[in-house]
Design a protein around this motif. Structure first.
Motif, PDB file in Angstrom:
ATOM      1  N   VAL A  74      36.635 128.084  85.423  1.00 57.41           N
ATOM      2  CA  VAL A  74      36.069 129.088  84.515  1.00 57.41           C
ATOM      3  C   VAL A  74      34.906 128.501  83.729  1.00 57.41           C
ATOM      4  N   ALA A  75      35.055 127.274  83.249  1.00 56.19           N
ATOM      5  CA  ALA A  75      34.003 126.638  82.448  1.00 56.19           C
ATOM      6  C   ALA A  75      32.738 126.417  83.268  1.00 56.19           C
ATOM      7  N   VAL A  76      32.884 125.985  84.516  1.00 59.25           N
ATOM      8  CA  VAL A  76      31.729 125.741  85.386  1.00 59.25           C
ATOM      9  C   VAL A  76      30.972 127.045  85.635  1.00 59.25           C
ATOM     10  N   ASN A  78      31.100 129.830  83.894  1.00 58.29           N
ATOM     11  CA  ASN A  78      30.540 130.351  82.642  1.00 58.29           C
ATOM     12  C   ASN A  78      29.248 129.636  82.253  1.00 58.29           C
ATOM     13  N   THR A  79      29.201 128.329  82.483  1.00 60.57           N
ATOM     14  CA  THR A  79      28.010 127.562  82.130  1.00 60.57           C
ATOM     15  C   THR A  79      26.794 128.045  82.909  1.00 60.57           C
ATOM     16  N   VAL A  80      26.978 128.288  84.204  1.00 53.53           N
ATOM     17  CA  VAL A  80      25.857 128.774  85.012  1.00 53.53           C
ATOM     18  C   VAL A  80      25.515 130.214  84.649  1.00 53.53           C
ATOM     19  N   GLN A  81      26.532 131.028  84.417  1.00 53.87           N
ATOM     20  CA  GLN A  81      26.263 132.419  84.038  1.00 53.87           C
ATOM     21  C   GLN A  81      25.524 132.517  82.705  1.00 53.87           C
ATOM     22  N   GLU A  82      25.845 131.634  81.777  1.00 59.90           N
ATOM     23  CA  GLU A  82      25.132 131.624  80.496  1.00 59.90           C
ATOM     24  C   GLU A  82      23.663 131.283  80.698  1.00 59.90           C
ATOM     25  N   SER A  83      23.375 130.433  81.674  1.00 63.30           N
ATOM     26  CA  SER A  83      21.974 130.102  81.964  1.00 63.30           C
ATOM     27  C   SER A  83      21.245 131.302  82.558  1.00 63.30           C
ATOM     28  N   VAL A  84      21.961 132.134  83.302  1.00 62.20           N
ATOM     29  CA  VAL A  84      21.371 133.358  83.851  1.00 62.20           C
ATOM     30  C   VAL A  84      21.052 134.335  82.724  1.00 62.20           C
TER      31      VAL A  84
END
Length: 243
Positions: A74-76, A78-84
């Motif tokens: 989930v953390a991985v 979420n981190t990429v989605q936050e960059s999007v």
């Protein structure tokens, strides 16, 4: 037939002080650009939503299931989605200026005298232009009816510019989104979870595939299935409210 001096002066005064046709001034430019920005912003946001969703679906494809705990997965993601999300904020913040420039700064520019020849009569203050004025003002100049008349041309050049910019946003490893946003997210992930460094090639391959799949859809941006016909009339009526 002879005319009195008073009659000649009266006629001269009428010609001299006849209302000229005014231009789409700053308020008009800003509001029309905002109207287009609202529409194109809604359409372009869908590509970032698609990217966000495909990160959820495909980012970890090919990475052994036991490599990460459920919380780590989930953390991985979420981190990429936050960059999007950050990439979309950057896009949104630049969209108005791109559209403003496309309408009012790109050639041919909607500026210049609309009185030679005069195809429309400036309405009195508080009275809107009409759709008939939009039809009649059939050469490019600075007034709202001219912009209204040539809206198809405006849309064509604006969509072309936005397609080019969207393509650059999603063009694999060279894309703005990857270089300026996702690559930073990956560095954070690899620092926080060093065990994933063995799978960096898989991450890159997955992200390249995800970005390319989003880029393919840009060809349909603002086409006849996306752009609603009623938007044309909505923007035209807005235009015609400005003097």
């Amino acid at each position: 037939m002879r005319f009195s001096g008073a009659a000649i002066m009266g006629a001269f005064s009428l010609a001299l002080f006849a209302p000229s046709v005014l231009a789409c001034e700053r308020e008009c430019m800003v509001n029309v650009s905002r109207a287009f920005t609202d529409k194109y912003g809604a359409l372009s946001s869908s590509y970032f939503t698609i990217l966000h969703d495909r990160v959820q679906e495909s980012l970890l494809y090919g990475i052994p299931a036991d490599t990460l705990t459920s919380d780590e997965r989930v953390a991985v993601i979420n981190t990429v989605q936050e960059s999007v999300v950050a990439a979309q904020r950057t896009w949104d913040s630049s969209l108005f200026q791109t559209i403003f420039d496309s309408i009012f700064k790109d050639e041919p520019k909607f500026k210049g005298d609309c009185n030679h020849p005069r195809h429309v009569i400036q309405p009195p203050r508080g009275v809107n232009w009409t759709m008939s004025d939009c039809h009649k003002q059939d050469y490019i100049c600075g007034n709202p009816p001219s912009i209204c008349h040539f809206m198809p041309m405006i849309k064509t050049r604006t969509v072309l510019k936005l397609k080019q910019q969207l393509t650059a946003r999603f063009d694999g490893f060279n894309s703005d989104v990857f270089v300026n946003n996702i690559s930073t997210a990956l560095q954070i992930i690899m620092t926080d979870l060093p065990k994933l460094q063995a799978y960096v090639t898989i991450f890159h391959s997955n992200l390249n595939h995800i970005l390319d799949s989003v880029k393919e859809g840009v060809n349909d941006f603002a086409n006849e299935t996306q752009w609603k016909k009623e938007w044309d009339m909505e923007i035209k009526y807005l235009l015609l409210t400005f003097p």
